[in-house]
Design an enzyme around this catalytic site. Sequence first.
Site, PDB file in Angstrom:
ATOM      1  N   HIS A 185     117.433 -52.070 -33.780  1.00 22.74           N
ATOM      2  CA  HIS A 185     116.939 -53.449 -33.882  1.00 22.74           C
ATOM      3  C   HIS A 185     115.403 -53.512 -33.920  1.00 22.74           C
ATOM      4  CE1 HIS A 185     116.869 -53.452 -29.282  1.00 22.74           C
ATOM      5  NE2 HIS A 185     115.693 -54.008 -29.552  1.00 22.74           N
ATOM      6  N   ASP A 215     123.114 -49.039 -32.091  1.00 24.91           N
ATOM      7  CA  ASP A 215     121.752 -49.552 -31.995  1.00 24.91           C
ATOM      8  C   ASP A 215     120.731 -48.414 -31.939  1.00 24.91           C
ATOM      9  OD1 ASP A 215     119.761 -51.448 -31.984  1.00 24.91           O
ATOM     10  OD2 ASP A 215     119.847 -51.798 -29.810  1.00 24.91           O
ATOM     11  N   SER A 318     111.931 -51.742 -25.815  1.00 23.06           N
ATOM     12  CA  SER A 318     113.090 -51.297 -26.600  1.00 23.06           C
ATOM     13  C   SER A 318     112.766 -50.026 -27.374  1.00 23.06           C
ATOM     14  CB  SER A 318     113.506 -52.379 -27.590  1.00 23.06           C
ATOM     15  OG  SER A 318     114.047 -53.492 -26.932  1.00 23.06           O
TER      16      SER A 318
END
Length: 375
Positions: A185, A215, A318
Amino acid sequence: MSESIRRSGEYEHPEGDGQAPAADSVQSADPRGAFAPVNPEWPPPPPYAPGRLAAGPGADGGQGGADGGGTATFPAFPAGPAHASTSRKRTRGPLALLAAVAIASAVVGGGTAFAFQELTGTHTVAASSTTTTNVVPSSQRGSISAIARAVTPSVVEINATLDNGTSTGSGVVVSSKGEVVTNNHVIAGASSIKVRTSDGTSYTAQVVGTDSSKDLALIKLRNASGLKPAALGDSDGLTVGDQVVAIGSPEGLTGTVTSGIVSALHRDVTVPTDENQGQGDGGWPFQFGGHQFNGDTGSSTTTYRAIQTDASLNPGNSGGALIDASGNVVGINSAMYSANQASDSSNAGSVGLGFAIPINTVKSDLATLRSGSQN
């Protein structure tokens, strides 16, 4: 050959008087060819002449030694030092070398399996729940500053340009030539990607492979070399309460270090796979327990079993590293709960609910990502 080390009067034949020579007159052959006195306390030599090994016809055509004597009969004694030495030399081949390497590797706690495979010509490293490395000295295990010094060079900041804005995240270096693992992402839908290392060096990067179902993504820095790969640990060995450290670039603050513990394991976390479902003010949206956090995850989602940590994570973490007390990366940080800062500034910042993809999931997917798969 026995004649060359025998004096007249020594080792008389049994048909003689049967008397051994006096203790003080007994001589023995020195290894260098000289004769040295034998300790008087040693037992006397046998009353018969030493036998001779028959190694084939003698010089005179007989079956014995140079004097043509017969082959002597020997009792079954163990092999002497010369034979033992020969035997040892014969065993110093590949098997002995591998055994020595395996023992040495086990002592340092490193990759014994990898060392064995390198020497046998294979390069597939099987995941092992017992194979870890000490990235930081054992005396500094658990030291946050020591972990930060050791692992920060292996964590990078990622800035992706999207059609609808930008995305900021982190990544973990997995090869010295610039392979970096991050979240899908972070780079999904990117038209360009820029990466900055901990020393401030900037690179452009291209996507190698993606797996939106996990992911995960692998990117490659252009013209990079000499980077420091992170040590990938064993997430299956984690237990609730273990100390962990997070390193990433929250809000673009490169190399930010926070710490905490593993607060839960095997959490089913749902995140969007739609590249248009970007990060909002509250961070990347995710779903847990049937509830939406940080916005709507949309209709295209994927679920994975995550490590939960109370180490402070914020937007930009992230793709960064979650690290154990020995300095091994055990997870890729991927989701965090952020309070709605727009409605109540007192709720700003991390509230200690962060999630990471287990590193064993990453290791099992790395070959697929390297192959260029775009899932």
